[in-house]
Design an enzyme around this catalytic site. Structure first.
Site, PDB file in Angstrom:
ATOM      1  N   GLU A  56      -7.223  -2.252  -2.634  1.00  0.00           N
ATOM      2  CA  GLU A  56      -6.671  -1.298  -1.657  1.00  0.00           C
ATOM      3  C   GLU A  56      -5.681  -0.359  -2.336  1.00  0.00           C
ATOM      4  O   GLU A  56      -5.629   0.827  -2.035  1.00  0.00           O
ATOM      5  CB  GLU A  56      -5.937  -2.035  -0.530  1.00  0.00           C
ATOM      6  CG  GLU A  56      -6.837  -2.623   0.520  1.00  0.00           C
ATOM      7  CD  GLU A  56      -6.013  -3.205   1.670  1.00  0.00           C
ATOM      8  OE1 GLU A  56      -5.643  -4.386   1.566  1.00  0.00           O
ATOM      9  OE2 GLU A  56      -5.752  -2.480   2.636  1.00  0.00           O
ATOM     10  N   GLU A  78      -5.456  -5.779  -4.140  1.00  0.00           N
ATOM     11  CA  GLU A  78      -5.359  -5.037  -5.409  1.00  0.00           C
ATOM     12  C   GLU A  78      -6.257  -3.804  -5.379  1.00  0.00           C
ATOM     13  O   GLU A  78      -5.899  -2.736  -5.863  1.00  0.00           O
ATOM     14  CB  GLU A  78      -5.758  -5.939  -6.590  1.00  0.00           C
ATOM     15  CG  GLU A  78      -4.664  -6.915  -6.978  1.00  0.00           C
ATOM     16  CD  GLU A  78      -5.163  -8.042  -7.884  1.00  0.00           C
ATOM     17  OE1 GLU A  78      -4.383  -8.981  -8.106  1.00  0.00           O
ATOM     18  OE2 GLU A  78      -6.343  -7.995  -8.335  1.00  0.00           O
ATOM     19  N   HIS A 134      -8.397  -1.015   5.933  1.00  0.00           N
ATOM     20  CA  HIS A 134      -8.803  -2.297   6.509  1.00  0.00           C
ATOM     21  C   HIS A 134      -9.317  -3.173   5.362  1.00  0.00           C
ATOM     22  O   HIS A 134     -10.080  -2.701   4.525  1.00  0.00           O
ATOM     23  CB  HIS A 134      -9.913  -2.073   7.548  1.00  0.00           C
ATOM     24  CG  HIS A 134     -10.333  -3.338   8.218  1.00  0.00           C
ATOM     25  ND1 HIS A 134      -9.593  -3.919   9.230  1.00  0.00           N
ATOM     26  CD2 HIS A 134     -11.390  -4.158   8.005  1.00  0.00           C
ATOM     27  CE1 HIS A 134     -10.190  -5.041   9.616  1.00  0.00           C
ATOM     28  NE2 HIS A 134     -11.277  -5.204   8.895  1.00  0.00           N
ATOM     29  N   ASN A 181       0.843  -1.213   0.000  1.00  0.00           N
ATOM     30  CA  ASN A 181       0.000   0.000   0.000  1.00  0.00           C
ATOM     31  C   ASN A 181       0.871   1.254   0.000  1.00  0.00           C
ATOM     32  O   ASN A 181       0.550   2.233  -0.665  1.00  0.00           O
ATOM     33  CB  ASN A 181      -0.942   0.002   1.203  1.00  0.00           C
ATOM     34  CG  ASN A 181      -2.143  -0.884   0.960  1.00  0.00           C
ATOM     35  OD1 ASN A 181      -3.016  -0.544   0.170  1.00  0.00           O
ATOM     36  ND2 ASN A 181      -2.172  -2.039   1.615  1.00  0.00           N
ATOM     37  N   MET A 235       0.869  -2.569  12.219  1.00  0.00           N
ATOM     38  CA  MET A 235       0.257  -3.584  13.084  1.00  0.00           C
ATOM     39  C   MET A 235       0.335  -3.264  14.577  1.00  0.00           C
ATOM     40  O   MET A 235       0.491  -4.171  15.397  1.00  0.00           O
ATOM     41  CB  MET A 235       0.902  -4.954  12.806  1.00  0.00           C
ATOM     42  CG  MET A 235       0.761  -5.414  11.368  1.00  0.00           C
ATOM     43  SD  MET A 235      -0.948  -5.491  10.809  1.00  0.00           S
ATOM     44  CE  MET A 235      -1.472  -6.949  11.693  1.00  0.00           C
ATOM     45  N   ILE A 272      -1.806  -1.177  17.648  1.00  0.00           N
ATOM     46  CA  ILE A 272      -2.985  -0.390  18.007  1.00  0.00           C
ATOM     47  C   ILE A 272      -2.497   0.867  18.709  1.00  0.00           C
ATOM     48  O   ILE A 272      -1.655   0.796  19.609  1.00  0.00           O
ATOM     49  CB  ILE A 272      -3.934  -1.216  18.902  1.00  0.00           C
ATOM     50  CG1 ILE A 272      -4.535  -2.342  18.064  1.00  0.00           C
ATOM     51  CG2 ILE A 272      -5.031  -0.328  19.497  1.00  0.00           C
ATOM     52  CD1 ILE A 272      -5.381  -3.318  18.836  1.00  0.00           C
ATOM     53  N   LEU A 273      -2.990   2.013  18.267  1.00  0.00           N
ATOM     54  CA  LEU A 273      -2.573   3.294  18.850  1.00  0.00           C
ATOM     55  C   LEU A 273      -3.474   3.632  20.038  1.00  0.00           C
ATOM     56  O   LEU A 273      -4.678   3.391  20.006  1.00  0.00           O
ATOM     57  CB  LEU A 273      -2.646   4.394  17.788  1.00  0.00           C
ATOM     58  CG  LEU A 273      -1.683   4.200  16.606  1.00  0.00           C
ATOM     59  CD1 LEU A 273      -2.043   5.125  15.453  1.00  0.00           C
ATOM     60  CD2 LEU A 273      -0.226   4.404  17.035  1.00  0.00           C
ATOM     61  N   VAL A 298     -11.173   0.461  17.866  1.00  0.00           N
ATOM     62  CA  VAL A 298     -10.496  -0.127  16.690  1.00  0.00           C
ATOM     63  C   VAL A 298     -11.465  -0.370  15.525  1.00  0.00           C
ATOM     64  O   VAL A 298     -12.492  -1.035  15.689  1.00  0.00           O
ATOM     65  CB  VAL A 298      -9.810  -1.456  17.092  1.00  0.00           C
ATOM     66  CG1 VAL A 298      -9.162  -2.121  15.875  1.00  0.00           C
ATOM     67  CG2 VAL A 298      -8.753  -1.201  18.161  1.00  0.00           C
ATOM     68  N   ASP A 299     -11.134   0.202  14.364  1.00  0.00           N
ATOM     69  CA  ASP A 299     -11.882   0.043  13.104  1.00  0.00           C
ATOM     70  C   ASP A 299     -13.275   0.668  13.136  1.00  0.00           C
ATOM     71  O   ASP A 299     -14.128   0.352  12.303  1.00  0.00           O
ATOM     72  CB  ASP A 299     -12.002  -1.443  12.705  1.00  0.00           C
ATOM     73  CG  ASP A 299     -10.661  -2.069  12.375  1.00  0.00           C
ATOM     74  OD1 ASP A 299      -9.749  -1.341  11.940  1.00  0.00           O
ATOM     75  OD2 ASP A 299     -10.518  -3.289  12.564  1.00  0.00           O
TER      76      ASP A 299
HETATM   77  C1  GRF Z   1      -3.389  -4.711   3.936  1.00  0.00           C
HETATM   78  O1  GRF Z   1      -4.270  -5.690   3.476  1.00  0.00           O
HETATM   79  C2  GRF Z   1      -4.032  -3.903   5.018  1.00  0.00           C
HETATM   80  O2  GRF Z   1      -5.402  -3.751   4.875  1.00  0.00           O
HETATM   81  C3  GRF Z   1      -3.759  -4.711   6.224  1.00  0.00           C
HETATM   82  O3  GRF Z   1      -2.470  -5.235   6.019  1.00  0.00           O
HETATM   83  C4  GRF Z   1      -2.194  -5.312   4.632  1.00  0.00           C
HETATM   84  C5  GRF Z   1      -0.945  -4.532   4.400  1.00  0.00           C
HETATM   85  O4  GRF Z   1      -0.284  -4.882   3.251  1.00  0.00           O
HETATM   86  N1  GRF Z   1      -3.941  -3.915   7.404  1.00  0.00           N
HETATM   87  P1  GRF Z   1       0.969  -4.053   2.781  1.00  0.00           P
HETATM   88  O5  GRF Z   1       2.016  -4.039   3.911  1.00  0.00           O
HETATM   89  O6  GRF Z   1       0.530  -2.660   2.424  1.00  0.00           O
HETATM   90  O7  GRF Z   1       1.501  -4.801   1.591  1.00  0.00           O
END
Ligand code: GRF
Length: 207
Positions: free
Chosen positions: A187, A185, A117, A22, A98, A100-101, A157-158
């Site tokens: 995202e 893809e 997400h 991402n 990864m 949680i804040l 969260v979320d």
């Molecule tokens: C993504 O699917 C995101 O939604 C999740 O972790 C994945 C991260 O992938 N929280 P990357 O590190 O951006 O390749």
């Protein structure tokens, strides 16, 4: 901290923990002159995260702040805040980050932290709903569609306001892995779009 009067491009900090695909999508979007945002810094809480290599390849400052080096979350977040303070950041983008804040950290950045997400929130979110767990739960629930959600980060969260979502069909023969791949893809398309939306709403420009 962020300036109140937008001028030029919106300045991003991207927080990662892993592969950073991402992040790559955001780097590629920012490479376009017409895109109203630029990445100032990439921060990873994992030293070996491949996203750090992506940042370096793109000439973007990359900072490692390993959470395990700190006694607790607030101490980790103080270090995170100090790293961010070295830049003039308008928006923090969590991209596969990864950790949680805490509400304390989030309160320092009101409406200035967004996350991706890999499911259609408000379904399939919350603590423990990450990675493969999300897609397995979607399949288990016999959902006909899934897809990424970009949302603001609040202490629950979320549960923050949804900025945008996109949908993919769940196929009969999908496994958590095949579904994850299709959602990912999407995202990569959706995250830059969400950043552009926010930048334009906040009055940032492409120059
Ligand atoms: C993504 O699917 C995101 O939604 C999740 O972790 C994945 C991260 O992938 N929280 P990357 O590190 O951006 O390749």
């Amino acid at each position: 901290m962020a300036s109140t009067l937008p001028s030029g491009k919106m300045k991003l900090a991207v927080l990662i923990s892993g592969s950073g695909s991402n992040l790559q999508a955001i780097i590629d979007a920012c490479a376009e002159d017409s895109f109203p945002a630029q990445i100032e810094v990439v921060i990873s809480n994992v030293a070996g995260a491949y996203g750090l290599t992506r940042a370096k390849q793109a000439g973007i400052p990359a900072v490692i702040i390993e959470h395990k080096q700190f006694p607790d979350r607030p101490a980790f977040e103080d270090a995170l805040q100090s790293a961010l303070d070295a830049y003039d950041i308008d928006l923090i983008c969590l991209a596969g980050f990864m950790r949680i804040l805490t509400s304390g950290f989030i309160a320092r950045w009101p409406n200035k932290i967004i996350n991706t997400h890999p499911a259609l929130l408000p379904k399939f979110g919350g603590e423990g709903m990450y990675g493969k767990h999300v897609h397995s739960a979607v399949l288990e629930a016999n959902e006909k569609e899934s897809g990424p959600t970009i949302h603001y980060v609040i202490p629950a969260v979320d549960k923050g306001e949804i900025i945008t979502q996109s949908r993919v069909a769940v196929e009969g023969d999908d496994t958590a892995e095949t579904l994850a791949k299709r959602v990912l893809e999407q995202e990569h398309v959706l995250y830059p779009k969400a950043i552009k939306l926010i930048a334009e709403k906040m009055g940032f420009k492409s120059k």
